[in-house]
Design a protein around this motif. Structure first.
Motif, PDB file in Angstrom:
ATOM      1  N   LYS A 271       0.831  -1.207   0.000  1.00 37.73           N
ATOM      2  CA  LYS A 271       0.000   0.000   0.000  1.00 37.73           C
ATOM      3  C   LYS A 271       0.868   1.259   0.000  1.00 37.73           C
ATOM      4  CE  LYS A 271      -3.487  -0.006   3.020  1.00 37.73           C
ATOM      5  NZ  LYS A 271      -4.151  -0.443   4.293  1.00 37.73           N
ATOM      6  N   GLN A 272       1.905   1.242   0.858  1.00 36.28           N
ATOM      7  CA  GLN A 272       2.817   2.400   0.917  1.00 36.28           C
ATOM      8  C   GLN A 272       3.489   2.650  -0.422  1.00 36.28           C
ATOM      9  OE1 GLN A 272       5.847   1.780   3.885  1.00 36.28           O
ATOM     10  NE2 GLN A 272       4.328   1.603   5.531  1.00 36.28           N
ATOM     11  N   GLN A 273       3.982   1.550  -1.022  1.00 36.46           N
ATOM     12  CA  GLN A 273       4.726   1.699  -2.277  1.00 36.46           C
ATOM     13  C   GLN A 273       3.811   2.108  -3.417  1.00 36.46           C
ATOM     14  OE1 GLN A 273       6.469  -2.220  -2.063  1.00 36.46           O
ATOM     15  NE2 GLN A 273       8.473  -1.375  -1.539  1.00 36.46           N
ATOM     16  N   LEU A 274       2.602   1.569  -3.429  1.00 37.36           N
ATOM     17  CA  LEU A 274       1.639   1.941  -4.474  1.00 37.36           C
ATOM     18  C   LEU A 274       1.276   3.417  -4.360  1.00 37.36           C
ATOM     19  CD1 LEU A 274      -0.726  -1.178  -4.351  1.00 37.36           C
ATOM     20  CD2 LEU A 274       0.593  -0.437  -6.347  1.00 37.36           C
ATOM     21  N   ALA A 275       1.119   3.877  -3.118  1.00 32.73           N
ATOM     22  CA  ALA A 275       0.690   5.258  -2.882  1.00 32.73           C
ATOM     23  C   ALA A 275       1.697   6.256  -3.448  1.00 32.73           C
ATOM     24  CB  ALA A 275       0.481   5.489  -1.390  1.00 32.73           C
ATOM     25  N   ALA A 276       2.950   5.836  -3.557  1.00 30.09           N
ATOM     26  CA  ALA A 276       3.999   6.746  -4.037  1.00 30.09           C
ATOM     27  C   ALA A 276       4.083   6.801  -5.564  1.00 30.09           C
ATOM     28  CB  ALA A 276       5.345   6.307  -3.456  1.00 30.09           C
ATOM     29  N   LEU A 277       3.261   6.000  -6.256  1.00 30.82           N
ATOM     30  CA  LEU A 277       3.365   5.934  -7.718  1.00 30.82           C
ATOM     31  C   LEU A 277       2.457   6.962  -8.392  1.00 30.82           C
ATOM     32  CD1 LEU A 277       3.211   2.049  -8.101  1.00 30.82           C
ATOM     33  CD2 LEU A 277       5.240   3.499  -8.369  1.00 30.82           C
ATOM     34  N   PRO A 278       2.970   7.632  -9.438  1.00 31.22           N
ATOM     35  CA  PRO A 278       2.156   8.629 -10.143  1.00 31.22           C
ATOM     36  C   PRO A 278       0.915   8.032 -10.824  1.00 31.22           C
ATOM     37  CG  PRO A 278       4.393   8.495 -11.074  1.00 31.22           C
ATOM     38  CD  PRO A 278       4.342   7.534  -9.965  1.00 31.22           C
ATOM     39  N   CYS A 279       0.960   6.757 -11.211  1.00 27.33           N
ATOM     40  CA  CYS A 279      -0.202   6.179 -11.913  1.00 27.33           C
ATOM     41  C   CYS A 279      -1.306   5.747 -10.953  1.00 27.33           C
ATOM     42  CB  CYS A 279       0.238   4.991 -12.777  1.00 27.33           C
ATOM     43  SG  CYS A 279       0.921   3.617 -11.839  1.00 27.33           S
ATOM     44  N   VAL A 280      -1.064   5.889  -9.642  1.00 28.86           N
ATOM     45  CA  VAL A 280      -2.070   5.486  -8.657  1.00 28.86           C
ATOM     46  C   VAL A 280      -2.812   6.705  -8.128  1.00 28.86           C
ATOM     47  CG1 VAL A 280      -2.362   4.545  -6.321  1.00 28.86           C
ATOM     48  CG2 VAL A 280      -0.916   3.357  -7.972  1.00 28.86           C
ATOM     49  N   LYS A 281      -4.148   6.669  -8.197  1.00 32.72           N
ATOM     50  CA  LYS A 281      -4.941   7.796  -7.694  1.00 32.72           C
ATOM     51  C   LYS A 281      -5.418   7.571  -6.272  1.00 32.72           C
ATOM     52  CE  LYS A 281      -8.057   9.661 -10.672  1.00 32.72           C
ATOM     53  NZ  LYS A 281      -9.055   9.573 -11.787  1.00 32.72           N
ATOM     54  N   LYS A 282      -5.817   6.307  -5.978  1.00 30.10           N
ATOM     55  CA  LYS A 282      -6.360   6.048  -4.643  1.00 30.10           C
ATOM     56  C   LYS A 282      -6.184   4.576  -4.273  1.00 30.10           C
ATOM     57  CE  LYS A 282     -10.472   6.447  -1.831  1.00 30.10           C
ATOM     58  NZ  LYS A 282     -11.863   6.865  -1.698  1.00 30.10           N
ATOM     59  N   ILE A 283      -5.873   4.338  -3.021  1.00 26.79           N
ATOM     60  CA  ILE A 283      -5.823   2.972  -2.523  1.00 26.79           C
ATOM     61  C   ILE A 283      -6.962   2.809  -1.530  1.00 26.79           C
ATOM     62  CG2 ILE A 283      -4.452   1.329  -1.189  1.00 26.79           C
ATOM     63  CD1 ILE A 283      -2.038   3.032  -2.346  1.00 26.79           C
ATOM     64  N   HIS A 284      -7.859   1.891  -1.825  1.00 30.79           N
ATOM     65  CA  HIS A 284      -8.999   1.701  -0.932  1.00 30.79           C
ATOM     66  C   HIS A 284      -8.564   0.916   0.305  1.00 30.79           C
ATOM     67  CE1 HIS A 284     -12.032   3.424  -3.558  1.00 30.79           C
ATOM     68  NE2 HIS A 284     -11.391   2.866  -4.563  1.00 30.79           N
ATOM     69  N   PRO A 285      -9.149   1.260   1.474  1.00 32.14           N
ATOM     70  CA  PRO A 285      -8.830   0.513   2.695  1.00 32.14           C
ATOM     71  C   PRO A 285      -9.181  -0.962   2.486  1.00 32.14           C
ATOM     72  CG  PRO A 285     -10.282   2.379   3.178  1.00 32.14           C
ATOM     73  CD  PRO A 285     -10.189   2.274   1.691  1.00 32.14           C
TER      74      PRO A 285
END
Ligand SMILES: *Cc1c(COP(=O)(O)O)cnc(C)c1O
Length: 347
Positions: A271-285
């Motif tokens: 989740k942390q690593q995904l959140a840092a990516l420009p192509c990711v807008k939102k990570i759902h809980p």
């Protein structure tokens, strides 16, 4: 729910059913010569039919889950348990079911197969369950309500209190699918099963237990419902290999718990690593072993990952999941491969 109330929910033909009595139903004691089932005397132990009620596996499960064996049903995956709900309770072409949406696709497929109307009730914007809308969608022909918690594909889980409360408000069978419960912070409804006579809790060996290939699903409910499920299922629905394997696997709960701890750590890292990516807008809980991720271009990223040999689930065309990919938590090195691929996306 009294037996009378339960009987009103059951299809009349199922209530009247004279179940098939197989050889192992008619005699299951100890003997030295078995000449009753037209089995071959060669190729032991596979020449013998399996225990139709899987009592040894249920005994072990009973200890593990704190649920009496007569409240446990075992099926060829949860999928068998899901299909049985329609076959037992829903008159084809007449009855309906109400389900939260989006959720697991098999509920709707089995409804179609059984010619049962499937009424979808959208989740709230935060992916919590709209309990009032589910009640409002029901009528006198609603026989089953479907709740999945933690939910596939959103990852959201409801609290025990909310679900217990809801079970008291519904006038039909309430199925709570807990396929991902081992990953959840919310706790299983099995703790309050005796307070919910109209509830069927479903679990599976396919996720945390790491045994999707073996096909074993579990349903927990009051003995009257379990007995209906036993009457309708194929006599030998869980084969001898699966029963033996399940007994062995259920003895390894410490090992499984350790795997769950690892996966939960990996989930947080992912989740942390995904959140840092420009192509990711939102990570759902998430309370499950996957993350639903809203991206800038789900189809584009999905196809890009496929080219790199990484397969995730594209949920772009699912209600409320526009732009979303569902990513299962894998081994540390697999998650790293995914992240490294995504870092290069668009470059
Ligand atoms: C994976 C999954 C199951 C498991 O089904 P099996 O037939 O036991 O493999 C059940 N329900 C949901 C919501 C799932 O995502």
């Amino acid at each position: 729910m009294t037996n009378m109330e339960l009987e009103k929910l059951v299809r009349p033909n199922i209530l009247a059913l004279e179940p098939y009595s197989c050889a192992r139903n008619e005699f299951s004691g100890v003997a030295s010569v078995w000449l009753d089932a037209n089995e071959s005397p060669f190729n032991a132990p596979y020449n013998r039919y399996p225990d139709p009620l899987q009592l040894e596996v249920k005994e072990r499960l009973s200890h593990l889950k704190g649920v009496p064996a007569e409240s446990i049903f075992l099926g060829n995956g949860s999928d068998e348990c899901i299909d049985l709900m329609y076959r037992i309770f829903c008159r084809p072409g007449i009855d309906n079911v109400v389900a939260m949406s989006p959720s697991y696709g098999m509920y709707e497929v089995c409804a179609s197969v059984n010619d049962v109307e499937y009424r979808k009730v959208s989740l709230n914007d935060d992916f919590s369950i709209n309990f009032d809308a589910m009640l409002a969608a029901a009528d006198e022909c609603t026989k089953v309500m479907w709740i999945c918690s933690p939910n596939n594909p959103t990852g959201t889980a409801a609290s025990i209190d909310d679900l217990l409360d809801f079970s008291k408000r519904v006038n039909c069978i309430l199925v709570i699918d807990e396929a991902y419960i081992d990953f959840s912070s919310k706790g299983s409804m099995l703790a309050v099963l005796p307070q919910m006579p109209n509830v069927v809790v479903m679990q599976t060996l396919s996720k945390a237990w790491g045994s999707a290939g073996v096909r074993m699903g579990m349903a927990f409910a009051c003995p009257a419902i379990v007995s209906l499920m036993n009457n309708v299922k194929y006599p030998y629905n869980v084969n001898i290999l699966t029963q033996r394997y399940a007994l062995e696997q259920l003895g390894k709960s410490d090992e499984i718990k350790a795997h769950v701890v690892t996966l939960l750590e990996q989930r947080e890292l992912l989740k942390q690593q995904l959140a840092a990516l420009p192509c990711v807008k939102k990570i759902h809980p998430t309370d499950a072993n996957f993350v639903l991720v809203e991206t800038v271009d789900a189809d584009g990223i999905y196809n890009y990952l496929l080219d790199q040999g990484v397969v995730v689930r594209n949920r772009n065309r699912v209600e409320m999941c526009l732009g979303c990919l569902r990513i299962t938590v894998g081994l540390p090195e697999e998650n790293l491969t995914l992240i490294n691929c995504l870092k290069n996306y668009g470059k």
